[in-house]
Structure formats: structure tokens, C-alpha cells
Design an enzyme around this catalytic site. Structure first.
Site, short mmCIF file in Angstrom:
data_model
loop_
_atom_site.label_atom_id
_atom_site.label_comp_id
_atom_site.label_asym_id
_atom_site.label_seq_id
_atom_site.Cartn_x
_atom_site.Cartn_y
_atom_site.Cartn_z
N HIS A 125 0.80 -1.23 0.00
CA HIS A 125 0.00 0.00 0.00
C HIS A 125 0.83 1.28 0.00
O HIS A 125 0.26 2.36 0.14
CB HIS A 125 -0.93 0.06 1.21
CG HIS A 125 -2.00 -0.99 1.22
ND1 HIS A 125 -3.24 -0.77 0.67
CD2 HIS A 125 -2.02 -2.25 1.71
CE1 HIS A 125 -3.99 -1.86 0.84
NE2 HIS A 125 -3.26 -2.77 1.46
N LYS A 170 -7.94 14.03 4.37
CA LYS A 170 -7.06 12.85 4.36
C LYS A 170 -6.04 13.06 5.46
O LYS A 170 -5.98 14.15 6.05
CB LYS A 170 -6.36 12.71 3.01
CG LYS A 170 -5.75 14.02 2.49
CD LYS A 170 -5.16 13.89 1.10
CE LYS A 170 -6.18 14.04 0.00
NZ LYS A 170 -6.39 12.81 -0.76
N ARG A 171 -5.21 12.04 5.77
CA ARG A 171 -4.15 12.26 6.74
C ARG A 171 -3.27 13.42 6.30
O ARG A 171 -3.11 13.68 5.11
CB ARG A 171 -3.30 10.99 6.88
CG ARG A 171 -3.99 9.87 7.63
CD ARG A 171 -4.30 10.26 9.07
NE ARG A 171 -3.11 10.30 9.88
CZ ARG A 171 -2.76 9.35 10.74
NH1 ARG A 171 -3.51 8.27 10.91
NH2 ARG A 171 -1.65 9.47 11.46
N LYS A 222 1.15 14.46 0.55
CA LYS A 222 -0.21 14.77 0.10
C LYS A 222 -0.38 16.26 -0.20
O LYS A 222 -1.38 16.67 -0.78
CB LYS A 222 -1.22 14.31 1.14
CG LYS A 222 -1.26 12.78 1.34
CD LYS A 222 -2.29 12.39 2.40
CE LYS A 222 -2.21 10.92 2.82
NZ LYS A 222 -2.86 10.01 1.85
N THR A 270 -8.47 6.71 -1.98
CA THR A 270 -9.83 6.18 -2.07
C THR A 270 -10.84 7.30 -1.81
O THR A 270 -11.96 7.23 -2.28
CB THR A 270 -10.06 5.02 -1.09
OG1 THR A 270 -9.49 5.39 0.17
CG2 THR A 270 -9.40 3.76 -1.58
N LYS A 322 -14.51 8.32 -3.59
CA LYS A 322 -15.74 8.65 -2.86
C LYS A 322 -16.30 9.98 -3.33
O LYS A 322 -17.51 10.15 -3.51
CB LYS A 322 -15.47 8.70 -1.35
CG LYS A 322 -15.15 7.34 -0.75
CD LYS A 322 -14.49 7.43 0.63
CE LYS A 322 -13.84 6.08 0.97
NZ LYS A 322 -12.90 6.18 2.10
C1 26V Z 1 2.18 2.03 8.02
C2 26V Z 1 2.57 1.97 9.33
C3 26V Z 1 3.99 1.95 9.63
C4 26V Z 1 4.28 1.37 10.95
C5 26V Z 1 3.42 1.89 12.05
C6 26V Z 1 1.93 1.83 11.75
C7 26V Z 1 1.59 1.95 10.32
C8 26V Z 1 0.26 1.98 9.98
C9 26V Z 1 -0.11 2.04 8.67
C10 26V Z 1 0.84 2.06 7.71
C11 26V Z 1 0.42 1.96 6.30
C12 26V Z 1 0.25 3.19 5.60
C13 26V Z 1 -0.07 2.82 4.20
C14 26V Z 1 -1.40 3.29 3.75
O1 26V Z 1 -2.33 3.56 4.51
N1 26V Z 1 -1.49 3.39 2.46
C15 26V Z 1 -2.67 3.88 1.82
O2 26V Z 1 -3.42 2.76 1.38
C16 26V Z 1 -4.60 3.13 0.72
C17 26V Z 1 -5.38 1.87 0.42
O3 26V Z 1 -4.67 1.09 -0.50
C18 26V Z 1 -4.27 3.93 -0.52
O4 26V Z 1 -5.47 4.35 -1.11
C19 26V Z 1 -3.44 5.15 -0.15
O5 26V Z 1 -3.02 5.83 -1.33
C20 26V Z 1 -2.23 4.72 0.63
O6 26V Z 1 -1.51 5.85 1.11
#
Ligand code: 26V
Length: 840
Positions: free
Chosen positions: A372, A563-564, A569, A671, A675
């Protein structure tokens, strides 16, 4: 014993009178409150909400059991979706609509003199995720059930979900999210479903009777995982799937050890500490921090889930473990659960006594992995030392996987030692670490990205070597969103306009929206569409006025970025456009431009300094602009606090303009962009993530694209990007940067935003904000131009809705089902003969 059957019918009935009686019964006998107003024990709206939720849950339960029974008896192949996050939001209205019970329940509530909306808002939201990845998992659950697919979610029952954000003096303040405070009416606590999870200890090796090397993991400190099950109803209410979340519980061993020593306080303390494991969701999706508790969480939920899956496999099915990949598919939602690969190996080798080659074949055919993010700093790696201490048996298995893998690589590419070093599962540079993404790739049969560009970049950048080693493994499956929550539920006015125009089939087949296309040229339909949008803006404005005392003008364009908060971003680019507008209006108060209301929302990771400063900047700019009478009739800025699923559902239906402005090549998919398209907003965006596919679908004339492409960005940095060139070349940009850097918006603290100025000009502007500024402003004036002509705007907006069918998560899930999992729908028979037999 016909009374039992009557009882079943009663609990399953949606007759309004029966519902009213059930509500009162639940209030009295489950909540323990008096439906007649009494003092001093008041009956609150929350009590009624809890009663209502239980009455609804009752009516999902039989379908849920029928669904589970159908899967079990049919002995069908099933898929398990392993995810550290499920960002579900509120459930009440969504489940009522999916089950098709909304009207009856609403009538019952009204006839009892209450208001459904008031009760609905009493529900705490399940915010068990950070952002896109967690919300995607929740959309997938909805689609799996709607598509009648045998799919099960597995995750962690965090006691505290995503922190709650408040804004104080413009700064983000975090508070714990106590969502379970009043109980969770949707879950069933399975006090009898437990698995033992081992930590620490050491590994002993011996030869078995056949001379095979065997391993035992001994003297471990164990934690128990206890199951909580939540029914997930699909649209139509036929299939009801299951989400199983694990909570940590202390083992009895602690009791023995310390209580026997007579140290009661110590015993309870140790008990509490082991239960801390599932307490809190990590709120930082930006940087991988290598925290021990995080690794413990990952292994805890993975081991519990795999033990549970194997148990289910042995109970049902063929009993031969070799058949596992024929009956079970397991999807890894990012690398967070990727320790599942060595864990399944451990279970197969140490518990089932399989030999290595057999076990490895089963493992690879069972798992698949979704990536992701391309952000290198978000890719998980764990220090070898930490793994050695925490999960020593798994580290040994990882070493062995690596040995076999690197041997294969050297056989295929003799002498390419650099390749071997690059693809090794162990990063030997600067403290040895395990590369979890590489482990996930090696142990899976399919690896997918989440949008076309992302999947392509994945194979040419971070996983280049692996794409060469395993060319057939890599695929793309573009994300989607569920039209139930994100249109039917959140935007009832638009949903009903669409249904009046083309019927209601779109709810389970979003491609039907295509039938709206001809209506884009029907002036009467466009007027209705605009009226819906206006009404949605008015209700948002009312709500914001009530909650925050802030006035939003519903005649203005709602220009929305939610968004975050992340540098990539580029909320900064948005705010730079706002400041430019402000400057133009101040210089020329009569400037003819459509009125805009710029709405931003999102949480910053608590440790992400720059992101938090961006929030402060947005709020300081908002204060300056909103209190300047010379511009406030044309421009307004609002930072929406505590952006979460519920707030998204309020903001998205009212958006005119959807801001999707990440630097090309950085947003995996997005996403929120889907929406907003689905809800009739026009997109201003870069050629990044799924924006590219949105453009392909809606047509290039119906979207505002700006900025450098991923390739051009790559070139820019390769040649040596100098942000100062852009600073000097554009007077308006220079003015904006100087205002931010010199304290125009922070008179009391002029250097407050220096770190932002420095990031951009002295630190190389990693996300090319300056390089895309001019092109962004050009696109923004095109937006203004079109907005002056409401009918022309509405025409394009309707085309966006009509052409958004591809972005349904039903389409996405069907692709996973056929291209990765090889699972097929199990159509509910509605056969309750088993139950009838039992009742008789
Ligand atoms: C990474 C980490 C790193 C370690 C600590 C906790 C933590 C929690 C979440 C993440 C993952 C972040 C990746 C993420 O959310 N990616 C998003 O995924 C969406 C669904 O596929 C996508 O639409 C977004 O573009 C993408 O940023």
C-alpha cells in the site's frame, strides 16, 4: 416444541409492533433501564440506542449462522483477510440499510416518540485504523458479504482506536479514543475461543526417531488471544460474514507463578501488562519506528488467526494439511501481518511435523500480499536482535527461508553477489534488520499494488529485483469503495435521485450508473442534481454552525481536502493557493471570482512535527482570512477537527471540488478521490495513484489535471531540483513563501513557520510543492471559470457520477476473488431446514 420455532420467528421479525415490543424488552432486560421516565435513574438516548442495536443484531444473527453453516457444509474454499486495521465507523444505519430494515425500524422508533437520528448519533465509531489502508479493509468486508463470498476478517480489538483530535489555539491535541466506554453492542465475546501465543524463551533442537531435525520453542512467556466476533451483513441481508478481532488476556501461568510466591500485587501487575498488548492502535502511518509493542501486536494477532484458521481447517474439510491451499487463501494487508509466513511454517514444521519443502510449498500457495505504499520510510523492517529476543523460533525460520531463497537466486544468477545482497531478507547495513516486504513477496504467490501507476512503480522501483525474479507474481488490482456506505448511506438525497432515474440495481452493481449519462444533457435533471448538492451543503453548514459556531456559505464552492496530513499529500500546496487568492483579493477587492469555502481535515501522526505545523499554519491562515472583512465575502477557510469516518460521511456529499494533489508517484491509490467522484464532486488532481484511472473513466474534459507526471518528477530530481529557481521565477509564489516564513500569519511568533519555509527552500522541497505551484494555480482558475456556469459544472459532475462505477469495491473484490484467491460466491439457499428440524 413449536414454541421454539415461534421464538425464532419473533426474534427474526421486523413487524413494527414486534420491533417496538423487542425494544422495550431489550431496554428493560438487557440494559436494565425503565422505559417510563423515572428518577433518579434516567433512561438516556444512549440506552435506547443500545437496545435498538441489540434488536438489530438479533435480526442479523440467524442469517449469520446460516451463512456460516452454508460455508461449512459446502466445504468451500474461503479467504481470510489479515489486517492490523479495520476502520469501520458507525454501524447502525449501515446495517439497517444493508439488511433492508431501515423503514420498519424507523417507524418503530418514531411511534415510540423518539428520533432515529438522535439515537444514531449515540453510537461511538469503531476507528480501528489510521486511514486509507484500514478503511479499504472495511469496504472489502462489505463487498465480500455483498458478493456472497466466503471471506473472514481477522484483526485486533484495540481498546483505544485512532486518537481523537481537537484543535486548541490552532494546534492538534490528541486524546485517547475510549470507544468501548459504553460497551459494544455489535460484538459477541467468545470467552471459550482462546489461543496461546508464545513470546521470548529459547529454541531447542533435536533429531526425531527418523533422524529429522526438529525444534521446540521452550520456556516462553505466553499471552492468550480471546476472540470477539462481529457480524458483517452484505447488501440485501442474505449473506452475513464474520469479523473476528483478538483481545489479549493473561494466561493462568502468571497466577501460579506469582500468587504462589504470595506476591499478589506483582501478580496482578504482570497480568495487566500482558493484557496491554491489544490496548492501543499505533497512530503513526508515516515512519516505521521499530517499537517492540508493535511487533508483539503483529505476532499476537497473526499467530492467533493462523491457529484459528488451521483449527477450522481440521474440523471441516479434508483433514489433509497438504490440501490447505485448495481450501484456504490468506491475504496480507500490507506487511503488518507478514510474520504470518514464518508462523505458518512453524505450525507446519513443528506442530504438524511436515518437512521443509512441503511446508514451504503450502505456505507460498496460501499467502498473497498487498502493498500500500512506496514511501521507503514506511516499509517495515525489524531489528534482528528484537526478533531474536521476542520470537526466536520465527527468526530461525526466517534465516532458513532466506538461505533457501538466496541459494535459488545464486543458482539462477551465478556470481551476481550484489543481487544476492540486495534481495536478502536480512539488511546487513547499519544494524541487521529483517525486511518484511521482501519476506512477504518471497512467501506469497501473488503480490499486488492498489492502482495501475502504483503497481507499475512497485515493479520498477522498490521491488525491481523481485519483479525480475518472479515476473508472474506481480499484478495490479485497483482499489474501490463500497457504494453502500459511501453513497446509499451517506448521501440519501443523491441516492434517491439516482434510484428515481435508473432504479436501485446500482447498489449492488455500480456499473449501472452508466445509465445516468444521457441525463447529463437533461436540464431538468441537472437542476435536480444541483438542488441535491445545495441541500447537502446546507445541512453541512447547519451542522458546522451548531457544532463549531462557524458559518459556511452554501452558495460558495466547497473546496475540500480531507485525508491524513502528510507532506507528500501536499496540504501546503492547497494552502499556498488559498494565500495567493487572499493576496489577489486584498490587492483588488473587486476581483471577480466565485466565492470559495476551503475545507481541510485530517490527523497528523503525534510525532510528525512538520505535519503538526502544517495544521497550525492552516488554522493561522484561516484566522487571518476569516477575520479580514475585505476578503471574507469571497474566501473562507475551515479546518474540520477530528476527521474520521463519520465526518467523512458528512463532508463528502457536500463537496464541489475534490483536492487530490499529491506529488505524482507518491499516493499509492487514494480512495477519498473515488468517494468524492461518486458523490458528484469534480477532481482537481495530479496524475497520481487512482486519479489516473479516474481521468480515464470520467474523461479528460471532466477533471482538472495539473502538475508534473511521475516521470517528470523523477527527471526533475535526477537533474538536480532547485526550489529557489521557482521562488525567484514567480512573484506570487515568492510573496506566499515570504509571508509564511516571516510571520505574516503568526505575528506573535514570527519564526513559527520557519521550519516549513526551510523544508521547502533549504531542504530541497522533497515533494515538489514549488515546482507544481504555477500549474496548480492555472488549474484553479479553470475551476473558477467553470463554476461560474452552474449548468456546465453540473453536467460534468453528473458525468463523474455516471462514470464512477469502476471504483466500486465490489469490482475490486471480484478481481481478488478470481485472480488471487480462486474463491467463488456461495449463494444463500435460505434453507432453514436444519433449524426447523432442531425446533421440532
Ligand atoms: C504504516 C505503518 C507503519 C508502521 C506503524 C503503523 C503503520 C500503519 C499504517 C501504515 C500503512 C500506511 C499505508 C497506507 O495507509 N497506504 C494507503 O493505502 C490506501 C489503500 O490502498 C491507498 O489508497 C493510499 O493511497 C495509501 O496511502
Amino acid at each position: 416444541m413449536s414454541s421454539q420455532r415461534d421464538f425464532l420467528n419473533e426474534v427474526d421479525s421486523t413487524d413494527v409492533e414486534v420491533l417496538k415490543q423487542a425494544l422495550v424488552n431489550r431496554l428493560i432486560y438487557s440494559i436494565g433501564k425503565d422505559p417510563v421516565e423515572t428518577f433518579p435513574v434516567e433512561t438516556t438516548s444512549r440506552d435506547w440506542f443500545l437496545a435498538l442495536a441489540q434488536v438489530l443484531r438479533d435480526r442479523m444473527t440467524l442469517r449469520w449462522m446460516e451463512t456460516m453453516r452454508g460455508y461449512y457444509l459446502g466445504n468451500v474454499k474461503r479467504v481470510y483477510y489479515l489486517s492490523m486495521e479495520f476502520l469501520i465507523g458507525r454501524t447502525l444505519r449501515n446495517s439497517l440499510l444493508n439488511m433492508g430494515f431501515y423503514d420498519e425500524f424507523n417507524q418503530a422508533v418514531e411511534e415510540m416518540g423518539m428520533d432515529m437520528e438522535t439515537l444514531r448519533l449515540m453510537e461511538e465509531e469503531a476507528g480501528l485504523g489510521n486511514g486509507g489502508l484500514g478503511r479499504l479493509a472495511a469496504c472489502f468486508l462489505d463487498s465480500l458479504a455483498t458478493m456472497h463470498l466466503p471471506g473472514f476478517g481477522y484483526g485486533i480489538r484495540y481498546e483505544y482506536g485512532m486518537f481523537s483530535q481537537s484543535i486548541e489555539h490552532g494546534y492538534q491535541i490528541e486524546r485517547p479514543d475510549t470507544w468501548l466506554r459504553y460497551g459494544n453492542p455489535w460484538e459477541f465475546a467468545r470467552t471459550e475461543v482462546f489461543h496461546r501465543i508464545q513470546f521470548r524463551g529459547h529454541v531447542a533442537a533435536h533429531r526425531d526417531e527418523k533422524g529429522q531435525l526438529r525444534h521446540q520453542w521452550l520456556d516462553t512467556e505466553d499471552v492468550m488471544a480471546m476472540a470477539f466476533d462481529t457480524p458483517i451483513p452484505g447488501f440485501g441481508g442474505q449473506t452475513v460474514n464474520n469479523l473476528r478481532l483478538w483481545a489479549a488476556r493473561a494466561t493462568r501461568d502468571f497466577d501460579l507463578k506469582y500468587f504462589n510466591e504470595g506476591n499478589y500485587i506483582k501478580a496482578v501487575d504482570v497480568k495487566n501488562r500482558s493484557e496491554n498488548l491489544s490496548k492501543v492502535l499505533y497512530p503513526d502511518d508515516t515512519t516505521e519506528m521499530g517499537r517492540e509493542l508493535r511487533l508483539r501486536q503483529e505476532y499476537f494477532f497473526v499467530s492467533a488467526s493462523l491457529q484459528d484458521i488451521l483449527k477450522g481447517f481440521e474440523v471441516g474439510g479434508s483433514h489433509s494439511i497438504e490440501k490447505l491451499p485448495d481450501e484456504v487463501a490468506i491475504q496480507l494487508n500490507d506487511t503488518h501481518p507478514s510474520i504470518a509466513i514464518p508462523e505458518l511454517m512453524r505450525l507446519l514444521l513443528d506442530m504438524h511435523g511436515l518437512e521443509w519443502g512441503k511446508a514451504w510449498d503450502i505456505t507460498c500457495r496460501t499467502f498473497s500480499y498487498t502493498n500500500h505504499t512506496l514511501q521507503p520510510e514506511a516499509l517495515e523492517t525489524w531489528p534482528v536482535k528484537l526478533m531474536e529476543a521476542l520470537v526466536p523460533r520465527l527468526l530461525l525460520i526466517i534465516y532458513e527461508i532466506n538461505q533457501h531463497f538466496l541459494r535459488d537466486v545464486s543458482n539462477r544468477f551465478p556470481g551476481d553477489m550484489d543481487l544476492v545482497r540486495r534481495v536478502s531478507l536480512i539488511d546487513e547495513e547499519g544494524g541487521r534488520r529483517v525486511r518484511m516486504a521482501y519476506l512477504a513477496i518471497v512467501g506469497s504467490h501473488k503480490v499486488n499494488g492498489v492502482a495501475k501507476l502504483h503497481s507499475e512503480l512497485m515493479q520498477t522501483t522498490i521491488f525491481r529485483d523481485f519483479a525480475k525474479l518472479f515476473p508472474d507474481r506481480f499484478i495490479n488490482i485497483t482499489n474501490g469503495v463500497t457504494p453502500r456506505r459511501w453513497l446509499n448511506h451517506s448521501n440519501p438525497a443523491l441516492a434517491s435521485l439516482i434510484t428515481r432515474a435508473i432504479g436501485s440495481e446500482w447498489k449492488a452493481d455500480l456499473s449501472r450508473l452508466k445509465q445516468l449519462e444521457p441525463l447529463a444533457d437533461d436540464p431538468a435533471f441537472l437542476r435536480e442534481f444541483l438542488a441535491v448538492k445545495r441541500a447537502n451543503k446546507e445541512s453541512l453548514a447547519e451542522l458546522v454552525k451548531k457544532r463549531h459556531g462557524i458559518e459556511l456559505d452554501p452558495t460558495a464552492m466547497f473546496d475540500t481536502q480531507i485525508k491524513r496530513i502528510h507532506e507528500y499529500k501536499r496540504q501546503l500546496l492547497n494552502i499556498f493557493h488559498v494565500i495567493t487568492r487572499y493576496n489577489r483579493l486584498r490587492a483588488n477587492p473587486n476581483l471577480d471570482c466565485p466565492k470559495r469555502c476551503v475545507i481541510l481535515g485530517g490527523k497528523a501522526a503525534p510525532g510528525y512535527r512538520i505535519a503538526k505545523l502544517i495544521i497550525k499554519l492552516i488554522n493561522d491562515v484561516a484566522d487571518t482570512i476569516n477575520s479580514d472583512p475585505s476578503v471574507s465575502s469571497k474566501l473562507k477557510v475551515w479546518f474540520a477537527p477530528n476527521y474520521n469516518v463519520s465526518l467523512a460521511m458528512e463532508l463528502i456529499p457536500s463537496a464541489d471540488l475534490s483536492e487530490q494533489i499529491s506529488m505524482a508517484g507518491t499516493e499509492a491509490s487514494g480512495t477519498g478521490n473515488m468517494k468524492m467522484t461518486l458523490n458528484g464532486a469534480l477532481t482537481i488532481g495530479t496524475l497520481d495513484g487512482a486519479n489516473i484511472e479516474i481521468r480515464e473513466e470520467v474523461g479528460k474534459d471532466n477533471i482538472f489535471i495539473f502538475g508534473k507526471t511521475a516521470e517528470q518528477i523523477h527527471e526533475l530530481f535526477r537533474r538536480g531540483y532547485n526550489p529557489w529557481d521557482y521562488y525567484y521565477a514567480n512573484a506570487e509564489l515568492r510573496q506566499v513563501l515570504d509571508m509564511v516564513g516571516n510571520g505574516h500569519f503568526s505575528k506573535e511568533d514570527p519564526l513559527r513557520f520557519r521550519p516549513l519555509f526551510d523544508e521547502l527552500l533549504h531542504n530541497g522541497d522533497r515533494y515538489a510543492v514549488l515546482a507544481d505551484y504555477e500549474s496548480y494555480l492555472v488549474a484553479q482558475s479553470e475551476v473558477d471559470g467553470l463554476f461560474r456556469n452552474p449548468e456546465a459544472w453540473a453536467r460534468k459532475a453528473v458525468l463523474n457520477v455516471a462514470r464512477s462505477g469502476y471504483f466500486s469495491s465490489d469490482r475490486t473484490i471480484n478481481e481478488y476473488a478470481s485472480r488471487i484467491w480462486e474463491v467463488a460466491p456461495v449463494l444463500p439457499t435460505g434453507d432453514i431446514s436444519v433449524l426447523e428440524e432442531w425446533a421440532d
